[in-house]
Design a protein around this motif. Sequence first.
Motif, mmCIF file in Angstrom:
data_model
loop_
_atom_site.group_PDB
_atom_site.id
_atom_site.type_symbol
_atom_site.label_atom_id
_atom_site.label_comp_id
_atom_site.label_asym_id
_atom_site.label_seq_id
_atom_site.Cartn_x
_atom_site.Cartn_y
_atom_site.Cartn_z
ATOM 1 N N ALA A 120 0.824 -1.038 0.029
ATOM 2 C CA ALA A 120 0.002 0.056 -0.131
ATOM 3 C C ALA A 120 0.758 1.300 -0.154
ATOM 4 C CB ALA A 120 -0.917 -0.143 1.234
ATOM 5 N N PHE A 121 2.073 1.071 0.749
ATOM 6 C CA PHE A 121 2.943 2.350 0.861
ATOM 7 C C PHE A 121 3.729 2.790 -0.505
ATOM 8 C CE2 PHE A 121 7.017 4.686 1.613
ATOM 9 C CZ PHE A 121 6.588 5.664 2.558
ATOM 10 N N GLU A 122 3.938 1.435 -0.915
ATOM 11 C CA GLU A 122 4.649 1.477 -2.551
ATOM 12 C C GLU A 122 3.755 2.002 -3.594
ATOM 13 O OE1 GLU A 122 7.227 1.081 -5.736
ATOM 14 O OE2 GLU A 122 7.512 0.817 -3.388
ATOM 15 N N VAL A 123 2.715 1.715 -3.424
ATOM 16 C CA VAL A 123 1.472 2.514 -4.593
ATOM 17 C C VAL A 123 1.207 3.616 -4.402
ATOM 18 C CG1 VAL A 123 -0.549 2.344 -5.857
ATOM 19 C CG2 VAL A 123 0.697 -0.058 -5.227
ATOM 20 N N GLN A 124 0.825 3.885 -3.051
ATOM 21 C CA GLN A 124 0.203 5.238 -2.785
ATOM 22 C C GLN A 124 1.313 6.402 -2.589
ATOM 23 O OE1 GLN A 124 -2.880 5.337 0.123
ATOM 24 N NE2 GLN A 124 -3.065 3.063 -0.025
ATOM 25 N N VAL A 125 2.319 5.959 -2.074
ATOM 26 C CA VAL A 125 3.517 7.099 -1.802
ATOM 27 C C VAL A 125 4.793 6.968 -3.022
ATOM 28 C CG1 VAL A 125 5.070 7.978 -0.316
ATOM 29 C CG2 VAL A 125 3.040 7.077 0.747
ATOM 30 N N ASN A 126 5.186 5.767 -3.232
ATOM 31 C CA ASN A 126 6.147 5.867 -4.041
ATOM 32 C C ASN A 126 5.699 5.955 -5.385
ATOM 33 O OD1 ASN A 126 8.070 5.569 -1.895
ATOM 34 N ND2 ASN A 126 8.139 3.283 -2.147
ATOM 35 N N GLN A 127 4.618 5.374 -5.921
ATOM 36 C CA GLN A 127 4.310 5.213 -7.256
ATOM 37 C C GLN A 127 3.324 6.434 -7.505
ATOM 38 O OE1 GLN A 127 2.404 1.516 -8.500
ATOM 39 N NE2 GLN A 127 4.333 0.467 -7.651
ATOM 40 N N LEU A 131 2.146 12.184 0.074
ATOM 41 C CA LEU A 131 2.916 12.549 1.199
ATOM 42 C C LEU A 131 2.825 10.986 1.835
ATOM 43 C CD1 LEU A 131 2.004 15.779 2.343
ATOM 44 C CD2 LEU A 131 4.097 15.079 1.397
ATOM 45 N N PRO A 132 4.144 10.805 2.617
ATOM 46 C CA PRO A 132 3.894 9.659 3.588
ATOM 47 C C PRO A 132 3.264 9.907 5.017
ATOM 48 C CG PRO A 132 6.058 10.633 3.487
ATOM 49 C CD PRO A 132 5.465 11.267 2.242
ATOM 50 N N PRO A 133 2.781 8.798 5.606
ATOM 51 C CA PRO A 133 2.214 9.159 6.745
ATOM 52 C C PRO A 133 3.430 9.697 7.790
ATOM 53 C CG PRO A 133 1.673 6.967 6.290
ATOM 54 C CD PRO A 133 2.637 7.384 5.046
ATOM 55 N N ARG A 249 -8.442 0.952 -6.221
ATOM 56 C CA ARG A 249 -7.360 1.374 -6.910
ATOM 57 C C ARG A 249 -6.264 0.102 -6.960
ATOM 58 N NH1 ARG A 249 -3.274 1.798 -9.140
ATOM 59 N NH2 ARG A 249 -1.988 3.715 -10.038
ATOM 60 N N LEU A 250 -6.024 -0.276 -5.612
ATOM 61 C CA LEU A 250 -5.023 -1.294 -5.486
ATOM 62 C C LEU A 250 -5.583 -2.856 -5.779
ATOM 63 C CD1 LEU A 250 -3.632 0.863 -4.054
ATOM 64 C CD2 LEU A 250 -2.581 -0.555 -2.259
ATOM 65 N N ASP A 296 -6.858 10.028 -14.308
ATOM 66 C CA ASP A 296 -5.939 8.989 -13.712
ATOM 67 C C ASP A 296 -5.709 9.376 -12.179
ATOM 68 O OD1 ASP A 296 -5.455 7.398 -16.044
ATOM 69 O OD2 ASP A 296 -4.083 8.960 -16.610
ATOM 70 N N ASP A 297 -4.479 9.026 -11.552
ATOM 71 C CA ASP A 297 -4.116 9.461 -10.035
ATOM 72 C C ASP A 297 -3.960 10.919 -9.976
ATOM 73 O OD1 ASP A 297 -4.135 6.893 -8.954
ATOM 74 O OD2 ASP A 297 -2.518 6.638 -10.212
ATOM 75 N N TRP A 298 -3.893 11.724 -10.911
ATOM 76 C CA TRP A 298 -3.384 13.150 -10.777
ATOM 77 C C TRP A 298 -4.521 13.791 -9.959
ATOM 78 C CZ3 TRP A 298 -5.593 17.831 -11.946
ATOM 79 C CH2 TRP A 298 -4.832 18.932 -11.551
ATOM 80 N N LEU A 299 -5.769 13.746 -10.527
ATOM 81 C CA LEU A 299 -6.802 14.509 -9.866
ATOM 82 C C LEU A 299 -6.988 14.356 -8.347
ATOM 83 C CD1 LEU A 299 -9.216 16.776 -10.841
ATOM 84 C CD2 LEU A 299 -10.563 14.450 -10.691
ATOM 85 N N MET A 300 -7.151 13.133 -7.971
ATOM 86 C CA MET A 300 -7.435 12.874 -6.413
ATOM 87 C C MET A 300 -6.108 13.389 -5.722
ATOM 88 S SD MET A 300 -8.619 9.511 -4.559
ATOM 89 C CE MET A 300 -10.209 9.701 -5.370
#
Length: 564
Positions: A120-127, A131-133, A249-250, A296-300
């Motif tokens: 979840a961290f890899e997709v949401q933060v790195n990809q 921002l990370p928690p 999404r995941l 894509d992911d940009w808007l959110m």
Amino acid sequence: MLLKLFSVLFLSFHINLFSEEHLYPPKCLTFDESTKKEILIRHILNHPNLDLQTKHNTLQHLKDGTSIVRFELTHSHLSPTGRFRIHYDLDGENAVDATDLNGNGIPDYIDSVAKFFDWAFEVQVNQIGYLPPPKDFGEGGGTEYDIYILELGKNRGGYGYTNAENEILPRYKLPRYTSYIVIDNNYSPKDSSVYSDNIKRRSYYTTGYDALKITAAHELHHAIQYAYGFIEPSVPSIYELTSSWMEYRLYPDVKDYYQYLPQLFNGLKRYPFSSIDADNGYRWSIFGQYMYNKFDDWLMKRMWELIGDGNDPFKALDSAYNEKNTSLVEQWCNFKKWMYFTGSRHKSDIYFNDAKDFPEIKFHSEIIFSPPIAVDTGSVLPFEIRAFRTIFKGSGEKSADTFDLLISNIDIESMRKHRKVSSFYELKIASNFFEDAIPIQNTDYFFKLNYNDSLFCNYHQDLYSYPGISTCIVDNPYPNPINFKLDRELNLPVPSQILLYDNVELNIFNNLLERIYSKNHEVIYHNGCRVVQFLDLEQLSSGIYIYHISHQKANYWGKFILKK
């Protein structure tokens, strides 16, 4: 005396987990402070390694808010990336299954928790680039992000929650917080609880590792949200919408969001998009699919950056669209089509990928037109979708013409200010032309919609008319004999005088002519013909049955055989 004090402290925190709104167990308790505190209190009271005085002092600190109180579990394990510390027990109420098939000394369930949170961290933060928690201040044994595993499913605790803890200073535009996450210890299909309406329900729509996957995606996104900021009053629905979207999404193959669709599609008047209630975010998480489809992911992600700049979430969403030379209003008016083309009307290559499995919109009014005119008046809340259906009855072999219309209030200013300000409309349907009336395509009828142009979508893109079709009459029931092991429906013929969508009374008698079934049915279209469909086959045993279909125009008797 201490036990009495515990009871007083517990009752002072206790609030019912469910209001009348909740017809299903809770999804996420992130914004339910009273229930989160209740879970922590239960944990303290049941902890086997705390003496009575320590329990009392801890509860008193919790009540007074004088210190941070965390869960005390016996084991912990770092995820492979070292970003997460997972706290768990091997004994007692919160114990996880100790099975260790890979022989690494760590229960397989804990290995899976670590893997799913790292992913979840890899997709949401790195990809994607969120921002990370924020790192905490050493709570839980280190600066790693802490995951606590408890028995939630038997204690009405939902899939999990994210608890904001300490504010990060200096403050930017909004308060930002460290946090920790609580999840269930197994997501068992056997978990159930008795809720405030005294009905026992299964705790989880999705169970096992699928539930663990989506909970990791959902709750980590809440932890990320706290990195951007939160202040009361805000819009919890947007927070839950984006966390619920992140599940899809995941893991698009896990359809947990299906559980909220019947309530949404059957209650659009009750649950407008503008409602800020947290549960509304689960219902409208499908709007996240629409956002992603277009941008894509940009808007959110951009919306969250704008929230972090101090904007109300609805304003942030509109501003993100503005940066793409469009607006929330324009996109919402287009989104109405997505809500219409579901179920039997699905166009999965254009709208929702899973639209064929979605419910269909429940029409606000579904009238059988009676000449010369029909009028419907009312008012619509901001960002509410309202659907109307008019049926123009057919004659002879021809079925009815049908006219569907969708409208929506786009009073975005009221939505931004969280005001429930309704806007008026008047819909007229007529069999003859009248001033400014519009012909209804494929029919001989006319309509006119009166409304405030500035507060409603242009409805012309949401008119759907269906001409009647020719239907045939069948002579005998089919299939007959009906085999219960193979067949799930019995289709019964109707007299030629009875039209499609007419309501008839169906009575079924056993071979002793005792009536065993009586219910009204609508005549439906099946394989090109008009029939009454009987689905309650489990009510019948093997044998010969007599049926009677009655209507003011005609009566029909027949028989069928059921084999089980």
